[in-house]
Motif scaffolding. Structure first.
Motif, mmCIF file in Angstrom:
data_model
loop_
_atom_site.group_PDB
_atom_site.id
_atom_site.type_symbol
_atom_site.label_atom_id
_atom_site.label_comp_id
_atom_site.label_asym_id
_atom_site.label_seq_id
_atom_site.Cartn_x
_atom_site.Cartn_y
_atom_site.Cartn_z
ATOM 1 N N VAL A 98 1.578 4.258 9.664
ATOM 2 C CA VAL A 98 1.796 4.483 8.272
ATOM 3 C C VAL A 98 0.603 5.104 7.583
ATOM 4 C CG1 VAL A 98 3.689 2.576 8.238
ATOM 5 C CG2 VAL A 98 1.224 1.961 7.933
ATOM 6 N N ALA A 99 -0.183 5.209 8.277
ATOM 7 C CA ALA A 99 -1.413 5.807 7.365
ATOM 8 C C ALA A 99 -2.369 6.924 8.230
ATOM 9 C CB ALA A 99 -2.855 4.795 7.318
ATOM 10 N N PHE B 108 -14.146 13.728 0.937
ATOM 11 C CA PHE B 108 -13.152 13.331 0.143
ATOM 12 C C PHE B 108 -13.375 11.757 0.229
ATOM 13 C CE2 PHE B 108 -8.824 11.251 -0.110
ATOM 14 C CZ PHE B 108 -8.646 11.600 -1.587
ATOM 15 N N GLN C 295 -12.930 3.044 -3.888
ATOM 16 C CA GLN C 295 -12.300 2.349 -3.192
ATOM 17 C C GLN C 295 -12.921 0.711 -2.776
ATOM 18 O OE1 GLN C 295 -9.499 3.322 -0.438
ATOM 19 N NE2 GLN C 295 -9.478 1.160 -0.524
ATOM 20 N N ASP D 187 -4.265 7.475 -6.702
ATOM 21 C CA ASP D 187 -4.445 7.917 -5.265
ATOM 22 C C ASP D 187 -5.256 6.918 -4.624
ATOM 23 O OD1 ASP D 187 -3.407 10.296 -5.627
ATOM 24 O OD2 ASP D 187 -4.875 11.713 -5.756
ATOM 25 N N VAL D 188 -6.327 6.513 -5.086
ATOM 26 C CA VAL D 188 -6.944 5.514 -4.136
ATOM 27 C C VAL D 188 -6.210 4.062 -4.360
ATOM 28 C CG1 VAL D 188 -9.114 4.208 -3.893
ATOM 29 C CG2 VAL D 188 -8.916 6.613 -4.810
ATOM 30 N N LYS D 189 -5.848 3.482 -3.058
ATOM 31 C CA LYS D 189 -5.281 2.273 -3.061
ATOM 32 C C LYS D 189 -6.222 1.038 -2.450
ATOM 33 C CE LYS D 189 -1.709 5.445 -1.601
ATOM 34 N NZ LYS D 189 -1.680 6.330 -0.819
ATOM 35 N N GLN E 40 0.758 -1.181 0.153
ATOM 36 C CA GLN E 40 -0.078 0.105 -0.124
ATOM 37 C C GLN E 40 0.910 1.273 -0.012
ATOM 38 O OE1 GLN E 40 -3.231 -1.950 2.887
ATOM 39 N NE2 GLN E 40 -3.418 -0.038 2.812
ATOM 40 N N SER E 41 1.970 1.288 0.784
ATOM 41 C CA SER E 41 2.570 2.535 0.768
ATOM 42 C C SER E 41 3.728 2.768 -0.135
ATOM 43 C CB SER E 41 3.152 2.753 2.227
ATOM 44 O OG SER E 41 4.085 1.587 2.724
ATOM 45 N N GLU F 84 4.793 6.587 1.019
ATOM 46 C CA GLU F 84 3.677 7.428 1.099
ATOM 47 C C GLU F 84 2.510 6.908 1.979
ATOM 48 O OE1 GLU F 84 1.776 8.080 -2.850
ATOM 49 O OE2 GLU F 84 3.675 8.529 -3.616
ATOM 50 N N ASP F 85 1.527 7.764 2.142
ATOM 51 C CA ASP F 85 0.526 7.120 3.125
ATOM 52 C C ASP F 85 -0.118 5.894 2.483
ATOM 53 O OD1 ASP F 85 -1.308 8.927 5.457
ATOM 54 O OD2 ASP F 85 -2.206 7.110 4.573
ATOM 55 N N ALA F 86 -0.311 4.994 3.593
ATOM 56 C CA ALA F 86 -0.763 3.478 3.160
ATOM 57 C C ALA F 86 -2.342 3.483 3.017
ATOM 58 C CB ALA F 86 -0.477 2.704 4.158
ATOM 59 N N SER F 87 -2.997 4.636 3.481
ATOM 60 C CA SER F 87 -4.453 4.759 3.248
ATOM 61 C C SER F 87 -4.674 5.666 2.069
ATOM 62 C CB SER F 87 -5.138 5.191 4.645
ATOM 63 O OG SER F 87 -6.323 5.650 4.303
ATOM 64 N N SER F 88 -5.931 5.479 1.510
ATOM 65 C CA SER F 88 -6.595 6.120 0.599
ATOM 66 C C SER F 88 -6.814 7.504 0.898
ATOM 67 C CB SER F 88 -7.652 5.507 -0.287
ATOM 68 O OG SER F 88 -7.191 4.156 -0.879
ATOM 69 N N TRP F 89 -7.435 7.707 2.156
ATOM 70 C CA TRP F 89 -8.348 8.729 2.794
ATOM 71 C C TRP F 89 -7.185 9.847 3.368
ATOM 72 C CZ3 TRP F 89 -11.865 6.876 0.330
ATOM 73 C CH2 TRP F 89 -12.440 5.680 0.794
ATOM 74 N N PHE F 90 -5.786 9.446 3.567
ATOM 75 C CA PHE F 90 -5.066 10.467 3.919
ATOM 76 C C PHE F 90 -3.873 10.922 3.194
ATOM 77 C CE2 PHE F 90 -7.079 8.207 7.193
ATOM 78 C CZ PHE F 90 -7.662 9.167 8.066
ATOM 79 N N ARG F 91 -3.474 11.883 3.201
ATOM 80 C CA ARG F 91 -1.877 12.522 2.383
ATOM 81 C C ARG F 91 -0.865 12.815 3.160
ATOM 82 N NH1 ARG F 91 -4.567 10.277 -0.400
ATOM 83 N NH2 ARG F 91 -6.083 10.982 -2.427
ATOM 84 N N TYR G 151 -1.326 0.497 11.694
ATOM 85 C CA TYR G 151 -1.601 0.960 10.417
ATOM 86 C C TYR G 151 -1.770 2.579 10.670
ATOM 87 C CZ TYR G 151 -4.640 1.360 6.007
ATOM 88 O OH TYR G 151 -4.918 1.462 5.044
#
Lengths: 169, 283
Positions: free
Chosen positions: A65-66, A129, A137, A29-31, A18-19, B137-144, A62
């Protein structure tokens, strides 16, 4: 011990995909939310405090990293795990269709909880968003879940993840 | 009959055993909520758990990123050369055009230097900048957010501005010894005090995933598409005059005090590899 190690390595691989891999190779942008798919697997495989604890740890990892709100994913993935438990215990999770429904419900619950958590963190436009990108997603998560199910079935790895035997098509 | 009665403590133990899992799960949720609440109150602080996991995860992320980029470079530079001739022609044309622009900009630069001296403005070079590489990069789609390879041992602290030559990227948060995370300007939690370069009207630029939204710009202010938006220096994080974005769309409703302005960041945040952390910025 083997299962804990496998769980840890799977988490690490999901986070790396993912990262690092997805942004470098695909660039969208969508992962795919592989960590969420892992929580869905957890809800199917574990039915005790151990599962809840694993979901919370997964969320805590998580968080590093997110996102920018430490603790948010810990709460979110724990709640997703609990939200999926009634489906996993009451219905026939060997059905691929039901597994996909669980992924769909999990994605919906995850998005809803992130929006809720975002309000507490004063993340102004997060809800817009999330809502704008929700369908992409969901689609991506479903496609990934299908691919993963096919791969697990192809290589006979369901047992490794303590998942119910997947039904033959 | 008497034999069926048991010790009162026994019933309690049975009840505890029956609801043990539920009680443990409830405690876990309570702990998770308390942790989240604590982090919300003490946002700039980075916990030991976060520091350790960041230090353990980032070398693996860095290794995988290097491997992916090396493979991509090999493919693009040696194996996939179909578009190279056309690309060369476009680049030569661009080069000629840019050289002409450069001569024009040199003149503006000299004029700008004179004005800066006159007004006793601080030179941008006085800011100590630390170069860093983007690891993940960020692992989630919702954050930057992004992860960079410089941390507290290199002098990075929470809330420092991160820039490139094109403009601002974001600010640092969650710092470990050798790594830091950067909240990008496009994240929904990011807000920056800005000024419109031509009209000098002020506003707050908030991220919304792919772009930015410029809020609180008065309705009667003339804003044109393509106008540059710069930092105002009043937010306390970013120095004055750094490029934030360009105006993409302007909407004025029939009623209301403010107009709705969409912005595009000047930095292509999907393609950044090297950045600068401004270590001692004075707004």
């Amino acid at each position: 011990m083997k299962r804990v190690l496998l769980f840890f390595l799977t988490c690490l691989m999901a986070i790396l995909i993912q990262s690092v891999l997805w942004p470098a190779v695909v660039g969208l942008d969508v992962k795919p939310d592989l960590v969420l798919l892992l929580t869905v697997c957890l809800a199917m495989a574990e039915r005790s405090f151990r599962g809840s604890f694993a979901a919370f740890m997964l969320g805590s990892w998580y968080d590093i990293v997110a996102g920018s709100h430490p603790g948010l994913h810990g709460v979110v993935l724990l709640t997703v795990y609990w939200g999926l438990q009634p489906i996993a215990t009451r219905f026939n999770v060997e059905s691929t269709v039901l597994q996909m429904i669980m992924v769909g419900v999990g994605t919906l619950l995850h998005a809803f909880l992130v929006i809720g958590g975002g309000f507490f963190a004063e993340a102004g436009g997060l809800w817009q968003f999330v809502l704008m990108n929700f369908l992409q997603q969901l689609l991506l998560n479903l496609v990934c879940a299908v691919v993963l199910v096919l791969l697990l079935r192809r290589f006979g790895l369901e047992r490794w993840f303590c998942l119910p035997q997947l039904e033959k098509v | 009959m008497v034999g069926t009665f048991s010790h009162p403590g026994c019933g309690m133990r049975l009840a505890l055993k029956k609801f043990r899992t539920i009680a443990l799960c409830a405690c876990l949720m309570l702990a998770a909520l308390l942790l989240y609440s604590d982090h919300l109150r003490q946002r700039p602080a980075t916990s030991l758990f976060h520091r350790v996991i960041l230090q353990l995860t980032s070398p693996v992320q860095g290794g995988v990123r290097t491997l992916v980029h090396s493979t991509a470079d090999l493919w693009q530079h040696y194996l996939w050369l179909v578009d190279t001739a056309t690309e060369n022609e476009i680049l030569r044309r661009d080069n000629r055009r840019l050289q002409a622009s450069l001569r024009e900009f040199d003149e503006i630069r000299f004029e700008n230097q004179r004005l800066k001296k006159l007004l006793d403005f601080r030179e941008a070079s006085s800011l100590k900048a630390l170069p860093a590489r983007v690891v993940a990069e960020d692992a989630s789609s919702w954050f930057r957010t992004i992860l960079i390879d410089k941390g507290s041992n290199d002098g990075v602290a929470s809330g420092m501005p991160v820039v490139t030559a094109e403009g601002i990227v974001g600010r640092t948060f969650q710092i470990s010894d050798h790594e830091s995370r950067v909240l990008l300007v496009t994240d929904a939690s990011s807000s920056i005090a800005t000024t419109l370069q031509q009209s000098r009207s002020r506003g707050i630029a908030r991220g919304h995933g792919s772009g930015l939204q410029l809020n609180y710009v008065e309705r009667n202010t003339e804003v044109s598409v393509g106008e540059l938006v710069i930092t105002s220096g009043t937010g306390g994080v970013f120095p004055k005059g750094l490029a934030v974005g360009t105006v993409d769309q302007v909407e004025r409703e029939e009623f209301g005090l403010f107009q709705r302005i969409s912005m595009r960041p000047t930095v292509d945040l999907t393609r950044i590899e090297e950045i600068l952390v401004l270590l001692r910025s004075e707004p």
